[in-house]
Design an enzyme around this catalytic site. Structure first.
Site, mmCIF file in Angstrom:
data_model
loop_
_atom_site.group_PDB
_atom_site.id
_atom_site.type_symbol
_atom_site.label_atom_id
_atom_site.label_comp_id
_atom_site.label_asym_id
_atom_site.label_seq_id
_atom_site.Cartn_x
_atom_site.Cartn_y
_atom_site.Cartn_z
ATOM 1 N N ASP A 1 2.845 -3.323 -13.393
ATOM 2 C CA ASP A 1 3.181 -2.818 -14.731
ATOM 3 C C ASP A 1 2.877 -1.324 -14.756
ATOM 4 O OD1 ASP A 1 0.444 -2.589 -15.065
ATOM 5 O OD2 ASP A 1 0.271 -4.186 -16.558
ATOM 6 N N HIS B 1 0.828 -1.205 0.000
ATOM 7 C CA HIS B 1 0.000 0.000 0.000
ATOM 8 C C HIS B 1 0.867 1.262 0.000
ATOM 9 C CE1 HIS B 1 -3.649 -2.174 2.057
ATOM 10 N NE2 HIS B 1 -2.981 -2.983 1.254
ATOM 11 N N HIS C 1 -2.256 -5.626 -2.940
ATOM 12 C CA HIS C 1 -3.369 -4.688 -3.164
ATOM 13 C C HIS C 1 -4.633 -5.130 -2.415
ATOM 14 C CE1 HIS C 1 -6.106 -2.016 -5.161
ATOM 15 N NE2 HIS C 1 -6.793 -3.028 -5.661
ATOM 16 N N LYS D 1 -9.269 8.492 -6.351
ATOM 17 C CA LYS D 1 -9.524 9.216 -5.100
ATOM 18 C C LYS D 1 -10.662 10.228 -5.306
ATOM 19 C CE LYS D 1 -6.921 11.647 -1.553
ATOM 20 N NZ LYS D 1 -5.648 12.252 -1.192
ATOM 21 N N GLN E 1 2.691 6.088 -3.546
ATOM 22 C CA GLN E 1 3.339 6.677 -4.732
ATOM 23 C C GLN E 1 3.277 5.707 -5.918
ATOM 24 O OE1 GLN E 1 7.284 8.451 -3.834
ATOM 25 N NE2 GLN E 1 6.824 8.049 -1.700
HETATM 26 O O1 0FX Z 1 -3.316 1.756 2.596
HETATM 27 P P1 0FX Z 1 -4.743 1.774 2.205
HETATM 28 O O2 0FX Z 1 -5.528 0.665 2.770
HETATM 29 O O3 0FX Z 1 -4.904 1.656 0.592
HETATM 30 C C1 0FX Z 1 -5.036 2.731 -0.322
HETATM 31 C C2 0FX Z 1 -5.808 2.299 -1.552
HETATM 32 O O4 0FX Z 1 -7.096 1.820 -1.219
HETATM 33 C C3 0FX Z 1 -5.064 1.221 -2.308
HETATM 34 O O5 0FX Z 1 -5.749 0.854 -3.464
HETATM 35 C C4 0FX Z 1 -3.686 1.736 -2.667
HETATM 36 N N1 0FX Z 1 -2.968 0.685 -3.340
HETATM 37 C C5 0FX Z 1 -2.983 2.189 -1.405
HETATM 38 C C6 0FX Z 1 -1.670 2.803 -1.744
HETATM 39 O O6 0FX Z 1 -3.759 3.184 -0.704
HETATM 40 O O7 0FX Z 1 -5.350 3.188 2.525
HETATM 41 P P2 0FX Z 1 -5.490 3.986 3.907
HETATM 42 O O8 0FX Z 1 -4.633 3.398 4.949
HETATM 43 O O9 0FX Z 1 -5.326 5.422 3.557
HETATM 44 O O10 0FX Z 1 -6.998 3.741 4.284
HETATM 45 C C7 0FX Z 1 -7.447 2.510 4.760
HETATM 46 C C8 0FX Z 1 -8.953 2.525 4.788
HETATM 47 O O11 0FX Z 1 -9.388 3.523 5.703
HETATM 48 C C9 0FX Z 1 -9.602 2.861 3.463
HETATM 49 O O12 0FX Z 1 -9.808 1.700 2.655
HETATM 50 C C10 0FX Z 1 -10.900 3.506 3.878
HETATM 51 C C11 0FX Z 1 -10.567 4.134 5.232
HETATM 52 N N2 0FX Z 1 -10.395 5.585 5.124
HETATM 53 C C12 0FX Z 1 -9.169 6.150 4.933
HETATM 54 C C13 0FX Z 1 -9.050 7.509 4.824
HETATM 55 C C14 0FX Z 1 -7.687 8.166 4.594
HETATM 56 C C15 0FX Z 1 -11.539 6.372 5.210
HETATM 57 O O13 0FX Z 1 -12.649 5.825 5.386
HETATM 58 N N3 0FX Z 1 -11.419 7.727 5.102
HETATM 59 C C16 0FX Z 1 -10.220 8.331 4.904
HETATM 60 O O14 0FX Z 1 -10.176 9.592 4.813
#
Ligand code: 0FX
Length: 246
Positions: free
Chosen positions: A124, A74, A93, A187, A77
Site C-alpha cells: 500500500d 527487495h 520483505h 536508513k 525504489q
Molecule cells: O535487499 P536487502 O536485504 O533489503 C533492504 C532492506 O532491509 C529492506 O527492508 C528493503 N525492503 C530492501 C529494498 O532493501 O538489502 P541489502 O542487500 O542492501 O543488504 C543485505 C544485508 O547486508 C543487510 O540486511 C545488512 C547487510 N549490509 C548491507 C549494506 C549495504 C550491511 O551490513 N552493510 C551495508 O552497508
C-alpha cells in the site's frame, strides 16, 4: 498467461526465485526482471540474462498497462501510490511485519528484541505496511550477527515463495491487516548506529549486541575515530557457541 514483473535489487533472492519458477508449476507464466540502474550487472549475473534498469517513478504507467502483477524482491525504489492502486503489487520483505518495518530489520531485532522473520504482503502507500499474505518468524540467537540472522531470514523468504507464489499469481490468496502499526526504521537510523562514541557508557550486553548487530561480512559497518591519529577504525565481532554444547 499471467505477465509478472519482478523488480529486485537483491541478486541472492532473485537467483532463488529463478530456480523456483523454472519448474513445470510456472511453465505458463511470463516473468520479466527489472532492477535499479546500479544493480544491473549483479542482477543480470544472478538471473543469467540481461536485466533492464527501471525508474519506477517515471515508468509506472507502462508497468500498469503491461503487467498483471508486480513482485518486489527487495526493490530499493518506492512504488508510487497510483501504481499500487492500478496493478496488484506484492512485496517480499526481510522482516516480520509490523515489527521493525523498513531498513535492515535483523539489525534492529538484535538491538530491540522485537520478533524477526519474513513477510509477503500487499503493497500500500506506507512502508512495509499492506495486508499480510504469509509470514514466517525466525529465531534470533545470542550468538547471531546481522549476517547469520539475515541468512535465516532469506531462507524463510524462499520457503514462503515456494508455498505461496502460485496462489499469489492466481489471485486466490487470503490477506489480513497487521494487528498493530508496529515500528519503522530508516536508513538514517541505521547509519547513526554505525559511529561508535568511545566515551559512551553501556553494559557489556548492550555493547556486544550493538557490535554483533553491525557485523555482516563482507561489509564494514561499525567504526570509531582513533583520537590519536584521527583514523577511522572499523570494528566487527566474532561469536562462537561452544560446539560441545556446554
Ligand atoms: O535487499 P536487502 O536485504 O533489503 C533492504 C532492506 O532491509 C529492506 O527492508 C528493503 N525492503 C530492501 C529494498 O532493501 O538489502 P541489502 O542487500 O542492501 O543488504 C543485505 C544485508 O547486508 C543487510 O540486511 C545488512 C547487510 N549490509 C548491507 C549494506 C549495504 C550491511 O551490513 N552493510 C551495508 O552497508
Amino acid at each position: 498467461m499471467a505477465k509478472i514483473l519482478i523488480v529486485s535489487d537483491n541478486p541472492q533472492l532473485s537467483s532463488a526465485f529463478v530456480s523456483l519458477t523454472n519448474t513445470s508449476t510456472y511453465r505458463d507464466d511470463y516473468f520479466e526482471f527489472r532492477c535499479s540502474l546500479n544493480s544491473v550487472t549483479a542482477m543480470s549475473k544472478a538471473v543469467d540474462k540481461p536485466v533492464k534498469p527501471v525508474n519506477i517513478k517515471l515508468e509506472y504507467p507502462e508497468i500498469c498497462e503491461n503487467f498483471d502483477l508486480v513482485i518486489s524482491l527487495h526493490c530499493k525504489q518506492l512504488f508510487p501510490e497510483e501504481m499500487v492502486q492500478n496493478v496488484r503489487c506484492i512485496n517480499v520483505h526481510p522482516g516480520l511485519n509490523p515489527f521493525n518495518r523498513g531498513w535492515f530489520p535483523q539489525v534492529f531485532s538484535i538491538l530491540n528484541g522485537l520478533p524477526l522473520g519474513a513477510t509477503i504482503h500487499e503493497i500500500d502507500e506506507h512502508l512495509d505496511h499492506g495486508n499480510i499474505i504469509a509470514q514466517e518468524q525466525v529465531e534470533v540467537l545470542a550468538w547471531d550477527t546481522s549476517k547469520t540472522a539475515y541468512d535465516r531470514v532469506l531462507a524463510a523468504e524462499v520457503r514462503l515463495l515456494q508455498q505461496h507464489l502460485r496462489s499469489i499469481i492466481d489471485g486466490n490468496f487470503v490477506s489480513h491487516p497487521a494487528e498493530q502499526e508496529g515500528n519503522v526504521n530508516l536508513k538514517k537510523d541505521y547509519n547513526a548506529l554505525c559511529e561508535i562514541d568511545l566515551s559512551e557508557k553501556l553494559t557489556f550486553s548492550d555493547a556486544i549486541d550493538r557490535l554483533r548487530a553491525l557485523t555482516h561480512t563482507p561489509y564494514q559497518n561499525a567504526f570509531f575515530i582513533d583520537p590519536k591519529t584521527g583514523k577511522k577504525i572499523f570494528v566487527s565481532v566474532t561469536l562462537n557457541a561452544d560446539p560441545t554444547g556446554q
